[in-house]
Design a protein around this motif. Structure first.
Motif, PDB file in Angstrom:
ATOM      1  N   ALA A 143      -6.942 -33.187 -18.530  1.00 19.88           N
ATOM      2  CA  ALA A 143      -7.184 -31.917 -19.219  1.00 19.88           C
ATOM      3  C   ALA A 143      -7.673 -30.905 -18.191  1.00 19.88           C
ATOM      4  O   ALA A 143      -8.504 -31.247 -17.335  1.00 19.88           O
ATOM      5  N   TYR A 144      -7.141 -29.690 -18.244  1.00 19.19           N
ATOM      6  CA  TYR A 144      -7.588 -28.626 -17.346  1.00 19.19           C
ATOM      7  C   TYR A 144      -8.630 -27.805 -18.089  1.00 19.19           C
ATOM      8  O   TYR A 144      -8.314 -27.089 -19.036  1.00 19.19           O
ATOM      9  N   VAL A 145      -9.888 -27.946 -17.686  1.00 17.22           N
ATOM     10  CA  VAL A 145     -11.000 -27.281 -18.377  1.00 17.22           C
ATOM     11  C   VAL A 145     -11.892 -26.638 -17.316  1.00 17.22           C
ATOM     12  O   VAL A 145     -12.226 -27.288 -16.319  1.00 17.22           O
ATOM     13  N   ASN A 146     -12.254 -25.385 -17.542  1.00 15.79           N
ATOM     14  CA  ASN A 146     -13.117 -24.655 -16.585  1.00 15.79           C
ATOM     15  C   ASN A 146     -12.582 -24.731 -15.156  1.00 15.79           C
ATOM     16  O   ASN A 146     -13.333 -25.020 -14.225  1.00 15.79           O
ATOM     17  N   GLN A 147     -11.280 -24.498 -15.011  1.00 18.72           N
ATOM     18  CA  GLN A 147     -10.630 -24.465 -13.685  1.00 18.72           C
ATOM     19  C   GLN A 147     -10.692 -25.806 -12.945  1.00 18.72           C
ATOM     20  O   GLN A 147     -10.512 -25.847 -11.740  1.00 18.72           O
ATOM     21  N   LYS A 148     -10.984 -26.883 -13.701  1.00 19.93           N
ATOM     22  CA  LYS A 148     -11.012 -28.196 -13.054  1.00 19.93           C
ATOM     23  C   LYS A 148     -10.096 -29.155 -13.803  1.00 19.93           C
ATOM     24  O   LYS A 148      -9.973 -29.069 -15.027  1.00 19.93           O
ATOM     25  N   LEU A 149      -9.513 -30.071 -13.040  1.00 19.13           N
ATOM     26  CA  LEU A 149      -8.658 -31.088 -13.635  1.00 19.13           C
ATOM     27  C   LEU A 149      -9.525 -32.298 -13.975  1.00 19.13           C
ATOM     28  O   LEU A 149     -10.080 -32.934 -13.077  1.00 19.13           O
ATOM     29  N   HIS A 150      -9.669 -32.564 -15.282  1.00 17.58           N
ATOM     30  CA  HIS A 150     -10.497 -33.696 -15.703  1.00 17.58           C
ATOM     31  C   HIS A 150      -9.598 -34.904 -15.975  1.00 17.58           C
ATOM     32  O   HIS A 150      -8.690 -34.818 -16.804  1.00 17.58           O
TER      33      HIS A 150
ATOM     34  N   PHE B 127      -0.687 -34.630 -20.546  1.00 23.20           N
ATOM     35  CA  PHE B 127      -1.463 -33.397 -20.376  1.00 23.20           C
ATOM     36  C   PHE B 127      -2.041 -32.976 -21.720  1.00 23.20           C
ATOM     37  O   PHE B 127      -1.346 -33.031 -22.742  1.00 23.20           O
ATOM     38  N   ILE B 128      -3.290 -32.533 -21.705  1.00 23.35           N
ATOM     39  CA  ILE B 128      -3.907 -32.011 -22.936  1.00 23.35           C
ATOM     40  C   ILE B 128      -3.714 -30.494 -22.976  1.00 23.35           C
ATOM     41  O   ILE B 128      -4.063 -29.786 -22.027  1.00 23.35           O
ATOM     42  N   PHE B 129      -3.114 -30.009 -24.073  1.00 22.46           N
ATOM     43  CA  PHE B 129      -2.828 -28.579 -24.262  1.00 22.46           C
ATOM     44  C   PHE B 129      -3.578 -28.073 -25.499  1.00 22.46           C
ATOM     45  O   PHE B 129      -3.929 -28.858 -26.386  1.00 22.46           O
TER      46      PHE B 129
ATOM     47  N   GLU C 206      -0.422 -22.232 -24.313  1.00 23.63           N
ATOM     48  CA  GLU C 206      -0.149 -21.795 -22.946  1.00 23.63           C
ATOM     49  C   GLU C 206      -0.099 -23.011 -22.048  1.00 23.63           C
ATOM     50  O   GLU C 206      -0.682 -24.053 -22.349  1.00 23.63           O
ATOM     51  N   ILE C 207       0.631 -22.822 -20.942  1.00 28.22           N
ATOM     52  CA  ILE C 207       0.758 -23.930 -19.999  1.00 28.22           C
ATOM     53  C   ILE C 207       0.090 -23.482 -18.694  1.00 28.22           C
ATOM     54  O   ILE C 207       0.596 -22.584 -18.021  1.00 28.22           O
ATOM     55  N   PRO C 208      -1.059 -24.070 -18.345  1.00 28.80           N
ATOM     56  CA  PRO C 208      -1.715 -23.686 -17.094  1.00 28.80           C
ATOM     57  C   PRO C 208      -0.770 -23.896 -15.904  1.00 28.80           C
ATOM     58  O   PRO C 208       0.040 -24.842 -15.919  1.00 28.80           O
ATOM     59  N   ASN C 209      -0.864 -23.022 -14.896  1.00 27.77           N
ATOM     60  CA  ASN C 209       0.022 -23.134 -13.727  1.00 27.77           C
ATOM     61  C   ASN C 209      -0.058 -24.503 -13.069  1.00 27.77           C
ATOM     62  O   ASN C 209       0.956 -25.049 -12.631  1.00 27.77           O
TER      63      ASN C 209
END
Ligand code: TXA
Ligand code: MG
Length: 354
Positions: free
Chosen positions: A189-196, A102-104, A83-86
């Motif tokens: 990386a998008y993890v737990n609604q945060k951009l790391h 981007f990490i997917f 999936e591709i986060p928005n």
């Protein structure tokens, strides 16, 4: 034998022939180095385990450090990721092709598991360089490409650096002149609604914030880790970008005190017969005297520092310098990535003048 394609002064049909041949090498499972807008990458077909293994062997890269996959068009993502986060869609539209990875989470088993070091995630980017893009299009497969240096050494920004490290160990190199940015892509990386931000790079935190001011951004690269811990980005735990010389960073608010400290340290080292170099800025190089004084750009222009950083580190080695004293630069814009690399290159040997 490493095949060399050179395009300086070549006619456009010769360039096209070289691109086609380089792409064929990739389809045949060979390893080739090519320029991107960040640094030179060492590419191979990301679906071919034998080819990917040859990248790890040539670089001497630890097998638990995954490679970034390069594609030519974002439509190629469909086959590769779940999936591709928005937030990625928004950032990709603004920044691709460009220096951001981007990490997917991985969808299929099309990619060799060696590329991702057995992880369930994969880092992907579209590089913004005409040669890289044309090779990727012509190869018509996802291409894994870490920086084209021996593991632990400074990344290559000209073809000569690649040959110094890997001549005879890789199948080809495409010489496209010097790379623009000079240090690697930003990895997020998008993890737990945060951009790391796992690795700061060509795309700055300020730029990410400008594109989406609402998303929370975490500087995950600042997290100190020990070698036994499993970091979110495996590359974080390894020594990196290092010259052979011992490198020490001198920093402090008062530039006058920083300079005096460097001058004292050079005197002491030279008394002990140590060939000593200073890594400084255009604005300050005339203050110094050492076996080799090199500027890595203008203090007032962090992009110029990023552009010259790795080449300058390599020059100290080729000139036989065994101890380098480096002036730190302000951590604004791409200066954040410059200091991240410089600290790693120094193995965190930093003297702070209070
Ligand atoms: O600018 C760049 O990114 C260059 C050019 C050639 O594209 N490539 C590059 O690749 O710097 P490499 O392999 O030298 O660095 C890849 C970094 C490593 O720190 C690695 O740990 C991290 O990206 N990485 C790769 N896949 C990852 C994943 N699935 N999860 C977390 N980190 C990952
Ligand atoms: Mg690298």
């Amino acid at each position: 034998m490493t095949k060399l394609w050179t395009i300086q002064s070549s006619a456009s049909d010769q360039i096209e022939d070289a691109i086609q041949e380089a792409a064929m090498y990739i389809r045949q499972g060979k390893t080739i180095a090519f320029p991107t807008e960040t640094v030179y990458g060492l590419g191979a077909d990301a679906t071919n385990t034998g080819a990917i293994q040859r990248i790890f062997n040539a670089k001497g890269r630890p097998s638990d450090n995954p490679l970034i996959v390069h594609i030519a068009k974002s439509t190629q993502l469909e086959n590769l990721v779940n999936e591709i986060p928005n937030i990625y869609i928004e950032l990709m539209e603004a920044l691709w092709p460009g220096p951001i990875t981007f990490i997917f989470s991985i969808k299929s088993h099309k990619l060799s598991p060696v590329v991702t070091a057995g992880m369930s995630t994969v880092g992907i980017r579209i590089p913004n360089h005409p040669i890289a893009l044309r090779i990727l299009e012509a190869a018509n497969c996802p291409v894994a490409a870490p920086s084209a240096n021996i593991s632990g050494r400074p990344s290559p920004t000209i073809a000569r650096h690649v040959l110094d490290d890997l001549d005879g160990k890789i199948d080809g190199i495409f010489d496209g002149g010097s790379t623009g940015i000079g240090l690697e892509s930003t990895v997020i990386a998008y993890v737990n609604q945060k951009l790391h931000i796992l690795r700061p790079g060509g795309v700055t935190r300020e730029k990410l914030h400008e594109i989406n001011p609402k998303v929370e951004i975490v500087n995950a690269y600042q997290h100190e880790i020990d070698v036994n811990e499993k970091p979110i980005s495996p590359g974080m735990k390894y020594a990196h970008y290092s010259p052979k010389a011992k490198l020490e960073i001198i920093s402090g608010k008062n530039l006058y005190d920083v300079k005096n400290c460097i001058i004292e340290k050079v005197k002491e080292a030279q008394t002990n017969g140590i060939k000593t170099g200073i890594m400084t800025f255009e604005e300050s190089k005339h203050h110094y005297n050492a076996d080799l004084v090199l500027s890595y750009g203008q203090l007032s222009n962090p992009e110029s520092l990023a552009h010259h950083l790795y080449a300058v580190l390599r020059t100290f080695d080729t000139q036989g310098i065994t101890y380098i004293l480096a002036e730190s630069c302000p951590e604004v814009g791409v200066g954040v990535a410059v200091m991240n690399r410089l600290r790693k290159a120094a193995g965190n040997l930093v003297t702070v003048i209070e």
